[in-house]
Design an enzyme around this catalytic site. Structure first.
Site, PDB file in Angstrom:
ATOM      1  N   ASN A  35       0.973  -1.318  -0.303  1.00  0.00           N
ATOM      2  CA  ASN A  35       0.288   0.436  -0.125  1.00  0.00           C
ATOM      3  C   ASN A  35       0.970   1.345  -0.065  1.00  0.00           C
ATOM      4  OD1 ASN A  35       0.890  -0.064   2.465  1.00  0.00           O
ATOM      5  ND2 ASN A  35      -0.653   0.014   3.866  1.00  0.00           N
ATOM      6  N   PHE A  83       5.362  -9.751   4.831  1.00  0.00           N
ATOM      7  CA  PHE A  83       6.103  -8.247   5.606  1.00  0.00           C
ATOM      8  C   PHE A  83       5.119  -7.501   5.750  1.00  0.00           C
ATOM      9  CE2 PHE A  83       8.976 -10.784   2.402  1.00  0.00           C
ATOM     10  CZ  PHE A  83       9.953 -11.213   3.326  1.00  0.00           C
ATOM     11  N   SER A 126      10.204 -11.540  14.735  1.00  0.00           N
ATOM     12  CA  SER A 126      11.670 -10.996  14.854  1.00  0.00           C
ATOM     13  C   SER A 126      11.933 -11.366  16.327  1.00  0.00           C
ATOM     14  CB  SER A 126      11.020  -9.284  15.007  1.00  0.00           C
ATOM     15  OG  SER A 126      12.556  -9.124  15.914  1.00  0.00           O
ATOM     16  N   THR A 128      12.682  -9.430  18.870  1.00  0.00           N
ATOM     17  CA  THR A 128      12.709  -8.759  19.645  1.00  0.00           C
ATOM     18  C   THR A 128      11.435  -9.695  20.437  1.00  0.00           C
ATOM     19  OG1 THR A 128      11.585  -6.896  20.347  1.00  0.00           O
ATOM     20  CG2 THR A 128      10.376  -8.044  18.532  1.00  0.00           C
ATOM     21  N   TYR A 151       4.569  -2.657  18.963  1.00  0.00           N
ATOM     22  CA  TYR A 151       5.353  -3.049  17.683  1.00  0.00           C
ATOM     23  C   TYR A 151       5.405  -4.929  17.869  1.00  0.00           C
ATOM     24  CZ  TYR A 151       8.930  -4.946  14.667  1.00  0.00           C
ATOM     25  OH  TYR A 151      10.181  -5.383  13.666  1.00  0.00           O
ATOM     26  N   LYS A 155       4.441  -8.587  17.118  1.00  0.00           N
ATOM     27  CA  LYS A 155       4.681 -10.212  16.051  1.00  0.00           C
ATOM     28  C   LYS A 155       4.687 -10.947  17.037  1.00  0.00           C
ATOM     29  CE  LYS A 155       6.889  -7.882  13.392  1.00  0.00           C
ATOM     30  NZ  LYS A 155       7.670  -8.025  11.660  1.00  0.00           N
ATOM     31  N   ASN A 200      15.637   5.177  12.889  1.00  0.00           N
ATOM     32  CA  ASN A 200      15.855   4.970  14.279  1.00  0.00           C
ATOM     33  C   ASN A 200      17.098   3.644  14.845  1.00  0.00           C
ATOM     34  OD1 ASN A 200      13.581   5.666  15.149  1.00  0.00           O
ATOM     35  ND2 ASN A 200      12.073   4.144  13.567  1.00  0.00           N
ATOM     36  N   LEU A 202      20.637   1.182  13.801  1.00  0.00           N
ATOM     37  CA  LEU A 202      21.216   1.727  13.627  1.00  0.00           C
ATOM     38  C   LEU A 202      22.050   2.102  12.078  1.00  0.00           C
ATOM     39  CD1 LEU A 202      24.114   1.907  15.396  1.00  0.00           C
ATOM     40  CD2 LEU A 202      24.266  -0.121  15.401  1.00  0.00           C
ATOM     41  N   ARG A 297      19.280   3.649  25.437  1.00  0.00           N
ATOM     42  CA  ARG A 297      18.231   3.699  25.196  1.00  0.00           C
ATOM     43  C   ARG A 297      16.714   3.337  25.791  1.00  0.00           C
ATOM     44  NH1 ARG A 297      17.044   3.245  18.418  1.00  0.00           N
ATOM     45  NH2 ARG A 297      17.246   0.430  19.027  1.00  0.00           N
ATOM     46  N   ASP A 300      16.464  -0.777  24.840  1.00  0.00           N
ATOM     47  CA  ASP A 300      17.170  -1.696  24.054  1.00  0.00           C
ATOM     48  C   ASP A 300      17.331  -2.813  25.234  1.00  0.00           C
ATOM     49  OD1 ASP A 300      17.773  -0.989  21.990  1.00  0.00           O
ATOM     50  OD2 ASP A 300      19.010   0.723  22.201  1.00  0.00           O
TER      51      ASP A 300
END
Ligand code: UD1
Length: 345
Positions: A35, A83, A126, A128, A151, A155, A200, A202, A297, A300
């Site tokens: 989109n 994705f 992820s 994460t 977020y 996931k 955002n 690295l 941050r 993290d």
């Protein structure tokens, strides 16, 4: 034998475009659906240049169930890679409902249609989901920790939605790939990461600092309990990561899955500190980067890296490109973007 068709939702983005290239070069027909909420045509145009033809592209939103159903009517889709999702951690904290609506509704719509069509689904998850792991490296059996952002929560929730759906509906099978930190660009420098606004992540921040778009990189925290005090991550080359999708799609389509729902870590297995990454970038590209240490941050984790051995055993996949090659490709891509910008000035 006729070619199999793979739908790549979010296929005009960073990971989706690289996956489209690898799948097409491996002999699959790819249908991209996007989109364009977080990208423009740059990567799609690059994909067309690399391949020498234009993969099918449909502009649509997966939150629109009728559009998803229509897509499956128009194309003979054999498998889906999903994705299409929002991915900014900070934004998800500021506007969680935007993330829950978009990331969950689009996935549920997709699964409902895929289930009706008996079409298998690969979900882009992820690392994460592991949070701050109790022991490293993490295997697929390592416990998931409660998510530190909406977020991250989407996931985990999408993984659970997929797990529960394949358990309930025999027509559906699924694979979740848990990516560590995808970086770099295609060797052609025709596709790569294109963050909107201030990056955002690295590596885009590093390349934008090197090119002069940003003044100085802040390294978030140098007092972590790691060898040089900066965080440890598992940086996985984007082309290596894309190849993992080809292996996973092949496994799904060739009927080789041993379980209806499989999970794989997609990483190198090598931890690298933020400082090591920065100094490797400087060395391989022969430049000096303006950087400073800044406070940690929020959100993290100290360290995370993969045990990728299951992907090797079951998918026959492992990371191949060196960090040096990957960081050279990231820099080549940034330079190409700068040249393209100059030409349009
Ligand atoms: C984040 C997400 C992850 C997502 C990934 C996409 C979380 C907690 N993390 O990972 O889910 O898959 O992005 O690539 O949800 N750093 C700096 N300066 C910067 C930017 C980053 O020092 O300007 C450091 C960070 O502190 C971290 C490392 O670089 O130690 C990597 O950061 P980043 O690229 O943002 O990825 P992650 O936070 O690991």
């Amino acid at each position: 034998m006729s070619k199999k068709t793979v739908l790549v939702s979010g296929g005009a983005g960073f990971i989706g475009s690289h996956v489209t290239v690898e799948l097409s070069q491996a002999g699959y027909d790819v249908v991209i659906a996007d989109n364009f909420s977080n990208c423009d045509m740059t990567c799609y145009d690059g994909v067309c240049q690399i391949l020498g033809f234009k993969p099918a592209l449909v502009e649509m939103d997966f939150c629109d169930k009728a559009a998803v159903a229509d897509l499956f009517e128009r194309y003979p889709i054999d498998a889906v890679i999903h994705f299409a999702a929002y991915k900014a951690v900070g934004e998800s904290v500021a506007d969680p409902l935007k993330y829950y609506r978009n990331n969950l509704a689009s996935f549920v719509n997709l699964l409902e249609v895929a289930r009706e069509k008996g079409c298998n689904v690969l979900f882009s998850s992820s690392a994460t989901v592991y949070g701050e792991a109790d022991s490293l490296p993490v295997t697929e059996q390592s416990p998931r920790k409660s998510a530190t952002s909406p977020y991250g929560n989407t996931k985990q929730m999408c993984e659970d939605i997929l797990r529960d759906s394949v358990a309930a509906y025999p027509s559906l099978k699924g694979i979740a790939l848990r990516y560590f930190n995808p970086i770099g660009a295609h060797p052609s420098a025709l596709i790569g990461e294109l963050p909107r606004g201030v990056p955002n992540n690295l590596v885009p921040f590093i390349t934008q600092t090197a090119i002069g778009k940003r003044e100085c990189l802040s390294i978030f925290g140098n007092d972590y309990p790691t060898p040089d005090g900066t965080c440890l991550r598992d940086y996985i080359d984007i082309v290596d990561l894309a190849r993992a999708h080809v292996c996973a799609v092949r496994r799904m389509l060739d009927g080789e899955m041993e379980e209806p729902y499989e999970i794989y870590n997609i990483g190198t297995g090598r931890p690298l500190s933020v400082l090591e990454l920065v100094t490797t970038f400087e060395k391989v590209n022969n430049l000096k980067l303006n950087y400073k240490y800044a406070p940690r941050r929020d959100g993290d984790v100290v360290a995370i890296w993969a045990d990728p051995s299951l992907a090797l055993t079951k998918l026959g996949w492992k990371a191949e490109r060196s960090t040096e090659e990957t960081l050279a490709s990231a820099w080549a891509w940034e330079k190409r973007l700068a040249e393209a910008a100059k030409m349009t000035e």
